[in-house]
Design a protein around this motif. Sequence first.
Motif, PDB file in Angstrom:
ATOM      1  N   ASP A  98      28.450 118.312  84.836  1.00 47.47           N
ATOM      2  CA  ASP A  98      27.247 119.326  84.429  1.00 47.47           C
ATOM      3  C   ASP A  98      28.059 120.539  83.864  1.00 47.47           C
ATOM      4  N   GLY A  99      28.225 120.631  82.640  1.00 52.44           N
ATOM      5  CA  GLY A  99      29.036 121.255  81.846  1.00 52.44           C
ATOM      6  C   GLY A  99      30.426 121.338  82.435  1.00 52.44           C
ATOM      7  N   GLU A 100      31.079 122.321  82.904  1.00 51.13           N
ATOM      8  CA  GLU A 100      32.100 122.564  83.403  1.00 51.13           C
ATOM      9  C   GLU A 100      32.307 122.313  85.025  1.00 51.13           C
ATOM     10  N   ALA A 101      31.099 122.011  85.506  1.00 46.39           N
ATOM     11  CA  ALA A 101      30.692 121.698  86.946  1.00 46.39           C
ATOM     12  C   ALA A 101      30.521 120.182  86.998  1.00 46.39           C
ATOM     13  N   THR A 102      30.213 119.773  88.167  1.00 39.56           N
ATOM     14  CA  THR A 102      29.809 118.552  88.825  1.00 39.56           C
ATOM     15  C   THR A 102      28.821 118.369  89.851  1.00 39.56           C
ATOM     16  N   THR A 103      27.593 117.871  89.540  1.00 41.66           N
ATOM     17  CA  THR A 103      26.700 117.477  90.624  1.00 41.66           C
ATOM     18  C   THR A 103      26.920 116.342  91.330  1.00 41.66           C
ATOM     19  N   VAL A 104      27.184 116.683  92.701  1.00 44.48           N
ATOM     20  CA  VAL A 104      27.541 115.505  93.491  1.00 44.48           C
ATOM     21  C   VAL A 104      26.322 115.176  94.418  1.00 44.48           C
ATOM     22  N   ARG A 105      26.045 114.067  94.510  1.00 44.91           N
ATOM     23  CA  ARG A 105      24.700 113.823  95.438  1.00 44.91           C
ATOM     24  C   ARG A 105      25.251 112.371  96.337  1.00 44.91           C
ATOM     25  N   ILE A 106      24.982 112.653  97.618  1.00 47.70           N
ATOM     26  CA  ILE A 106      25.307 111.465  98.479  1.00 47.70           C
ATOM     27  C   ILE A 106      24.084 110.917  99.001  1.00 47.70           C
ATOM     28  N   ASP A 107      23.770 109.653  98.939  1.00 50.80           N
ATOM     29  CA  ASP A 107      22.742 109.010  99.701  1.00 50.80           C
ATOM     30  C   ASP A 107      23.141 108.154 100.747  1.00 50.80           C
ATOM     31  N   GLY A 108      22.641 108.184 101.736  1.00 49.20           N
ATOM     32  CA  GLY A 108      22.940 107.401 103.040  1.00 49.20           C
ATOM     33  C   GLY A 108      21.448 106.588 103.476  1.00 49.20           C
ATOM     34  N   GLU A 109      21.862 105.427 103.956  1.00 50.76           N
ATOM     35  CA  GLU A 109      20.996 104.572 104.595  1.00 50.76           C
ATOM     36  C   GLU A 109      21.300 103.931 105.822  1.00 50.76           C
ATOM     37  N   PHE A 110      20.399 103.815 106.948  1.00 53.76           N
ATOM     38  CA  PHE A 110      20.938 103.256 108.054  1.00 53.76           C
ATOM     39  C   PHE A 110      19.700 102.314 108.516  1.00 53.76           C
ATOM     40  N   THR A 111      20.096 101.029 108.755  1.00 56.09           N
ATOM     41  CA  THR A 111      19.203 100.100 109.225  1.00 56.09           C
ATOM     42  C   THR A 111      19.526  99.303 110.481  1.00 56.09           C
TER      43      THR A 111
END
Length: 142
Positions: A98-111
Amino acid sequence: MAEVSAEARIDAPTEKVWATLTDFSRYGEWNATHTNFPQGAPTSLEAGGRFEENMKLMGFPAEVTWTVEDLEAARTLAIRGKGPMGVNVGTRYTLTPDGEATTVRIDGEFTGAAVSLMAGKLKDSATAALNESLRKLNGLVT
Protein backbone atom coordinates in the motif's frame (compact mmCIF):
# COMPACT_ATOMS: atom_id res chain seq x y z
CA MET A 1 -17.60 -22.97 12.81
CA ALA A 2 -16.22 -19.66 13.99
CA GLU A 3 -14.54 -17.27 11.57
CA VAL A 4 -12.57 -14.19 12.57
CA SER A 5 -10.51 -11.55 10.83
CA ALA A 6 -8.59 -8.36 11.48
CA GLU A 7 -6.73 -5.94 9.26
CA ALA A 8 -4.28 -3.11 9.81
CA ARG A 9 -2.14 -0.75 7.75
CA ILE A 10 1.47 -0.88 8.87
CA ASP A 11 3.81 1.93 7.86
CA ALA A 12 6.60 -0.32 6.63
CA PRO A 13 7.46 -2.02 3.33
CA THR A 14 5.96 -5.44 2.70
CA GLU A 15 9.34 -7.19 2.80
CA LYS A 16 10.09 -5.80 6.27
CA VAL A 17 6.67 -6.82 7.60
CA TRP A 18 7.06 -10.29 6.07
CA ALA A 19 10.53 -10.73 7.59
CA THR A 20 9.15 -10.03 11.08
CA LEU A 21 5.95 -12.06 10.58
CA THR A 22 7.91 -15.15 9.52
CA ASP A 23 10.77 -14.81 12.03
CA PHE A 24 9.45 -17.43 14.44
CA SER A 25 12.16 -16.66 16.97
CA ARG A 26 10.26 -13.36 17.49
CA TYR A 27 6.73 -14.80 17.16
CA GLY A 28 5.94 -14.38 20.84
CA GLU A 29 6.83 -10.68 20.68
CA TRP A 30 3.75 -9.94 18.59
CA ASN A 31 1.43 -12.96 18.41
CA ALA A 32 -1.01 -12.56 21.30
CA THR A 33 -2.03 -16.24 21.44
CA HIS A 34 1.48 -17.73 21.23
CA THR A 35 3.02 -19.38 24.30
CA ASN A 36 5.97 -21.33 22.87
CA PHE A 37 7.18 -23.86 20.32
CA PRO A 38 7.67 -27.12 22.28
CA GLN A 39 10.12 -28.47 19.68
CA GLY A 40 11.77 -25.13 18.98
CA ALA A 41 10.80 -22.36 16.59
CA PRO A 42 10.59 -23.31 12.92
CA THR A 43 13.71 -22.14 11.14
CA SER A 44 12.29 -22.28 7.62
CA LEU A 45 8.90 -22.38 5.97
CA GLU A 46 7.82 -24.43 3.01
CA ALA A 47 4.48 -25.73 1.76
CA GLY A 48 3.74 -29.02 3.52
CA GLY A 49 6.10 -28.21 6.41
CA ARG A 50 4.89 -28.93 9.94
CA PHE A 51 5.53 -27.46 13.37
CA GLU A 52 4.01 -27.55 16.85
CA GLU A 53 2.92 -24.53 18.84
CA ASN A 54 1.54 -24.05 22.33
CA MET A 55 -1.12 -21.35 22.43
CA LYS A 56 -3.56 -19.80 24.82
CA LEU A 57 -7.00 -18.56 23.79
CA MET A 58 -9.92 -17.70 26.06
CA GLY A 59 -7.61 -18.53 28.96
CA PHE A 60 -7.22 -22.15 27.83
CA PRO A 61 -3.87 -23.63 26.80
CA ALA A 62 -3.77 -25.68 23.62
CA GLU A 63 -1.11 -27.51 21.65
CA VAL A 64 -1.61 -27.23 17.91
CA THR A 65 0.20 -29.17 15.20
CA TRP A 66 0.36 -26.88 12.16
CA THR A 67 0.88 -27.66 8.48
CA VAL A 68 1.88 -24.93 6.02
CA GLU A 69 -0.80 -25.00 3.32
CA ASP A 70 0.07 -21.99 1.19
CA LEU A 71 3.20 -19.90 1.07
CA GLU A 72 4.01 -17.02 -1.26
CA ALA A 73 6.93 -14.97 0.02
CA ALA A 74 6.00 -11.44 1.13
CA ARG A 75 2.34 -12.11 0.23
CA THR A 76 0.62 -15.10 1.88
CA LEU A 77 1.16 -17.59 4.67
CA ALA A 78 -1.67 -20.04 5.33
CA ILE A 79 -1.41 -22.67 8.05
CA ARG A 80 -3.90 -25.29 9.20
CA GLY A 81 -3.71 -27.00 12.54
CA LYS A 82 -5.20 -29.68 14.72
CA GLY A 83 -5.77 -28.87 18.36
CA PRO A 84 -7.33 -30.52 21.39
CA MET A 85 -10.93 -31.77 21.55
CA GLY A 86 -11.09 -32.26 17.78
CA VAL A 87 -10.77 -28.55 17.06
CA ASN A 88 -9.26 -27.63 13.69
CA VAL A 89 -7.74 -24.19 13.23
CA GLY A 90 -6.85 -22.29 10.08
CA THR A 91 -4.90 -19.04 9.92
CA ARG A 92 -4.11 -17.00 6.81
CA TYR A 93 -1.82 -13.96 6.80
CA THR A 94 -2.16 -11.79 3.69
CA LEU A 95 0.16 -8.85 2.98
CA THR A 96 -0.76 -6.25 0.38
CA PRO A 97 1.60 -3.41 -0.58
CA ASP A 98 0.00 0.00 0.00
CA GLY A 99 2.46 2.61 -1.26
CA GLU A 100 5.32 2.68 1.26
CA ALA A 101 3.12 0.79 3.74
CA THR A 102 1.57 -2.68 3.94
CA THR A 103 -1.96 -3.80 4.66
CA VAL A 104 -1.86 -6.94 6.79
CA ARG A 105 -4.96 -9.10 7.08
CA ILE A 106 -5.29 -12.11 9.35
CA ASP A 107 -8.16 -14.54 8.81
CA GLY A 108 -8.86 -17.34 11.25
CA GLU A 109 -11.22 -20.28 11.22
CA PHE A 110 -12.14 -22.74 13.96
CA THR A 111 -14.12 -25.92 13.29
CA GLY A 112 -15.09 -28.99 15.28
CA ALA A 113 -17.84 -30.08 17.64
CA ALA A 114 -16.40 -28.19 20.63
CA VAL A 115 -16.42 -24.94 18.64
CA SER A 116 -20.21 -24.87 18.26
CA LEU A 117 -20.58 -24.82 22.05
CA MET A 118 -18.52 -21.65 22.44
CA ALA A 119 -18.54 -19.98 19.02
CA GLY A 120 -19.63 -16.52 20.23
CA LYS A 121 -17.03 -16.23 23.00
CA LEU A 122 -14.39 -17.77 20.74
CA LYS A 123 -15.04 -15.17 18.02
CA ASP A 124 -14.81 -12.31 20.52
CA SER A 125 -11.62 -13.61 22.13
CA ALA A 126 -9.92 -14.51 18.83
CA THR A 127 -10.82 -11.17 17.22
CA ALA A 128 -9.37 -9.29 20.20
CA ALA A 129 -6.20 -11.41 19.98
CA LEU A 130 -5.84 -10.73 16.24
CA ASN A 131 -6.19 -6.97 16.75
CA GLU A 132 -3.67 -7.03 19.61
CA SER A 133 -1.27 -9.08 17.46
CA LEU A 134 -1.48 -6.59 14.61
CA ARG A 135 -0.89 -3.70 17.02
CA LYS A 136 2.22 -5.43 18.40
CA LEU A 137 3.46 -6.38 14.92
CA ASN A 138 3.11 -2.74 13.88
CA GLY A 139 5.19 -1.70 16.89
CA LEU A 140 7.97 -4.13 15.99
CA VAL A 141 8.36 -3.12 12.34
CA THR A 142 7.79 0.64 12.46
